[in-house]
Design an enzyme around this catalytic site. Structure first.
Site, PDB file in Angstrom:
ATOM      1  N   TYR A   1      -3.966  21.214   6.669  1.00 51.53           N
ATOM      2  CA  TYR A   1      -3.964  20.086   5.765  1.00 51.53           C
ATOM      3  C   TYR A   1      -4.258  18.715   6.401  1.00 51.53           C
ATOM      4  O   TYR A   1      -5.117  17.985   5.923  1.00 51.53           O
ATOM      5  CB  TYR A   1      -2.582  19.754   5.199  1.00 51.53           C
ATOM      6  CG  TYR A   1      -2.482  18.768   4.009  1.00 51.53           C
ATOM      7  CD1 TYR A   1      -2.809  19.205   2.827  1.00 51.53           C
ATOM      8  CD2 TYR A   1      -1.754  17.725   4.486  1.00 51.53           C
ATOM      9  CE1 TYR A   1      -2.816  18.206   1.784  1.00 51.53           C
ATOM     10  CE2 TYR A   1      -1.512  16.722   3.325  1.00 51.53           C
ATOM     11  CZ  TYR A   1      -2.022  16.999   1.677  1.00 51.53           C
ATOM     12  OH  TYR A   1      -1.927  16.173   0.775  1.00 51.53           O
TER      13      TYR A   1
ATOM     14  N   LYS B   1      -7.426  16.544   5.724  1.00 49.45           N
ATOM     15  CA  LYS B   1      -7.448  15.103   5.244  1.00 49.45           C
ATOM     16  C   LYS B   1      -8.200  14.084   6.414  1.00 49.45           C
ATOM     17  O   LYS B   1      -8.570  13.191   5.930  1.00 49.45           O
ATOM     18  CB  LYS B   1      -5.953  14.784   5.004  1.00 49.45           C
ATOM     19  CG  LYS B   1      -5.112  15.410   3.847  1.00 49.45           C
ATOM     20  CD  LYS B   1      -6.004  15.329   2.586  1.00 49.45           C
ATOM     21  CE  LYS B   1      -5.253  15.633   1.442  1.00 49.45           C
ATOM     22  NZ  LYS B   1      -6.190  15.623   0.148  1.00 49.45           N
TER      23      LYS B   1
HETATM   24  P1  NAP Z   1      -0.346  18.409  -7.355  1.00 49.93           P
HETATM   25  O1  NAP Z   1       0.966  17.914  -8.134  1.00 49.93           O
HETATM   26  O2  NAP Z   1      -0.013  19.606  -6.686  1.00 49.93           O
HETATM   27  O3  NAP Z   1      -1.513  18.592  -8.137  1.00 49.93           O
HETATM   28  C1  NAP Z   1      -3.066  19.051  -7.558  1.00 49.93           C
HETATM   29  C2  NAP Z   1      -3.851  19.668  -8.552  1.00 49.93           C
HETATM   30  O4  NAP Z   1      -4.906  20.047  -8.149  1.00 49.93           O
HETATM   31  C3  NAP Z   1      -3.272  20.750  -9.407  1.00 49.93           C
HETATM   32  O5  NAP Z   1      -3.367  20.542 -10.831  1.00 49.93           O
HETATM   33  C4  NAP Z   1      -3.761  21.939  -9.031  1.00 49.93           C
HETATM   34  O6  NAP Z   1      -4.100  23.024  -9.862  1.00 49.93           O
HETATM   35  C5  NAP Z   1      -5.263  21.502  -8.757  1.00 49.93           C
HETATM   36  N1  NAP Z   1      -6.057  22.236  -7.838  1.00 49.93           N
HETATM   37  C6  NAP Z   1      -5.417  22.830  -6.826  1.00 49.93           C
HETATM   38  N2  NAP Z   1      -6.514  23.673  -6.322  1.00 49.93           N
HETATM   39  C7  NAP Z   1      -7.734  23.434  -6.801  1.00 49.93           C
HETATM   40  C8  NAP Z   1      -9.058  23.802  -6.770  1.00 49.93           C
HETATM   41  N3  NAP Z   1      -9.435  24.640  -6.118  1.00 49.93           N
HETATM   42  N4  NAP Z   1      -9.925  23.373  -7.876  1.00 49.93           N
HETATM   43  C9  NAP Z   1      -9.256  22.635  -8.916  1.00 49.93           C
HETATM   44  N5  NAP Z   1      -8.262  21.965  -8.921  1.00 49.93           N
HETATM   45  C10 NAP Z   1      -7.261  22.258  -7.899  1.00 49.93           C
HETATM   46  O7  NAP Z   1      -0.706  17.522  -6.259  1.00 49.93           O
HETATM   47  P2  NAP Z   1      -0.629  15.881  -6.032  1.00 49.93           P
HETATM   48  O8  NAP Z   1       0.860  15.664  -5.282  1.00 49.93           O
HETATM   49  O9  NAP Z   1      -0.596  15.405  -7.252  1.00 49.93           O
HETATM   50  O10 NAP Z   1      -1.707  15.749  -4.833  1.00 49.93           O
HETATM   51  C11 NAP Z   1      -2.855  15.392  -5.482  1.00 49.93           C
HETATM   52  C12 NAP Z   1      -3.840  15.042  -4.134  1.00 49.93           C
HETATM   53  O11 NAP Z   1      -3.121  13.837  -3.625  1.00 49.93           O
HETATM   54  C13 NAP Z   1      -3.965  15.926  -3.269  1.00 49.93           C
HETATM   55  O12 NAP Z   1      -5.283  16.018  -2.608  1.00 49.93           O
HETATM   56  C14 NAP Z   1      -2.931  15.962  -2.231  1.00 49.93           C
HETATM   57  O13 NAP Z   1      -3.273  16.341  -0.915  1.00 49.93           O
HETATM   58  C15 NAP Z   1      -2.987  14.178  -2.183  1.00 49.93           C
HETATM   59  N6  NAP Z   1      -1.870  13.415  -1.453  1.00 49.93           N
HETATM   60  C16 NAP Z   1      -0.543  13.933  -2.355  1.00 49.93           C
HETATM   61  C17 NAP Z   1       0.707  13.238  -1.442  1.00 49.93           C
HETATM   62  C18 NAP Z   1       1.982  13.394  -2.337  1.00 49.93           C
HETATM   63  O14 NAP Z   1       2.923  12.972  -1.528  1.00 49.93           O
HETATM   64  N7  NAP Z   1       2.060  14.110  -3.321  1.00 49.93           N
HETATM   65  C19 NAP Z   1       0.601  12.476  -0.455  1.00 49.93           C
HETATM   66  C20 NAP Z   1      -0.813  12.430   0.041  1.00 49.93           C
HETATM   67  C21 NAP Z   1      -1.860  12.862  -0.568  1.00 49.93           C
HETATM   68  P3  NAP Z   1      -2.743  23.958  -9.864  1.00 49.93           P
HETATM   69  O15 NAP Z   1      -1.730  23.568 -10.330  1.00 49.93           O
HETATM   70  O16 NAP Z   1      -3.475  25.274 -10.741  1.00 49.93           O
HETATM   71  O17 NAP Z   1      -2.815  24.751  -8.358  1.00 49.93           O
END
Ligand code: NAP
Length: 258
Positions: free
Chosen positions: A159, A163
């Site tokens: 990851y 990133k």
């Molecule tokens: P999340 O709640 O897990 O949502 C991610 C979404 O992406 C889900 O709907 C997932 O679908 C979808 N997804 C996964 N693989 C995919 C693919 N191959 N094609 C299309 N869609 C796909 O995550 P989040 O926390 O909102 O994170 C969103 C972004 O922010 C990510 O890039 C994450 O790395 C980044 N981020 C998050 C945090 C945090 O603390 N939450 C911090 C830093 C960065 P499914 O549900 O069907 O898997």
């Protein structure tokens, strides 16, 4: 003033990946509130119903495409479908993401490949498919969602590499596409309350409250991030006020990072 008028003539169509929930859903809603027609992309189109309803509730225009962003044919079809329904996208937010955490000695090749595949290959495929509409319009915004994990994170070599890779990708996009009026920027969130962080807590055997408490030690602002904190910054990068900002990484982490 001139730029404001110019903006009115540009197709206000945006695509957000991984927008079924979490940060992506908040970004999609925010862009709709900002006046963009929003193409919502996620693995399963049916899972996007709540995002679609939230956009329609504020009078926004929305289209949904089910696609795995790491698969080129699905990406091409999704972007084309959204362009047909809403006009060629001039804003792309690469937000879709997964985690497959493990310590290096236990990490499988599949865990490595799948994380790199969604974040890096997915962002590349989406940007490649969407750029032609931005070049045609002479205006565009590519926003990549990175993470504070880019700076190093135990149990996340996959990851963290993805990133950090997104940050280099962003800077190169900005160097390549600036001449077409396209900016590229990255947002690197810290700890944000979503299903992803809930799942991480579970994986390391912590309750979510314990996980939040652990995260708060490193957050001077004194609260965990909310999806809207990230969406607010996307709104800035997607708009006209950021026209002279490109190739940047903005940490949205409630404190200093980077
Ligand atoms: P999340 O709640 O897990 O949502 C991610 C979404 O992406 C889900 O709907 C997932 O679908 C979808 N997804 C996964 N693989 C995919 C693919 N191959 N094609 C299309 N869609 C796909 O995550 P989040 O926390 O909102 O994170 C969103 C972004 O922010 C990510 O890039 C994450 O790395 C980044 N981020 C998050 C945090 C945090 O603390 N939450 C911090 C830093 C960065 P499914 O549900 O069907 O898997």
């Amino acid at each position: 003033m001139i730029e404001g008028n110019l903006m009115k003539s540009i197709p206000r169509s945006a695509v957000v990946t991984g927008a079924a929930r979490g940060i992506g859903a908040a970004i999609a809603l925010r862009l709709a509130r900002d006046g963009f027609a929003v193409g919502v992309v996620d693995l399963d189109a049916d899972q996007c119903a709540a995002t679609v309803a939230s956009i329609e509730a504020v009078g926004g225009k929305v289209a949904v495409a089910g696609a795995d962003v790491s698969r080129s044919e699905e990406v091409a079809a999704a972007v084309e479908q959204i362009a047909d329904q809403l006009g060629g996208p001039t804003v792309l937010v690469n937000n879709a993401g997964i985690t497959r955490d493990n310590l290096l000695f236990k990490m499988s090749e599949d865990e490595w490949d799948s994380v790199l595949g969604v974040h890096l290959r997915g962002s590349f495929l989406m940007a490649r498919a969407a750029q032609r509409y931005m070049v045609e319009a002479g205006w565009g915004r590519i926003i990549n969602i990175s993470s504070t994990s880019a700076l190093g994170s135990r149990g996340q070599v996959n990851y963290s590499a993805a990133k950090a890779g997104l940050q280099g990708f962003t800077k190169s996009l900005s160097a390549e596409l600036g001449r077409f009026g396209i900016t590229a920027n990255a947002i690197a969130p810290g700890f944000v309350v979503t299903d992803m962080t809930r799942a991480s807590a579970e994986k390391v055997g912590l309750s979510f409250d314990e996980q939040v408490e652990k995260a708060l030690v490193k957050i001077p602002i004194g609260r965990p991030g909310r999806p809207e904190d990230v969406a607010n910054v996307v709104s800035f990068f997607a708009g006209e006020d950021s026209a002279f900002v490109s190739g940047q990484v903005l940490y949205v982490a409630g404190g200093p990072r980077g």
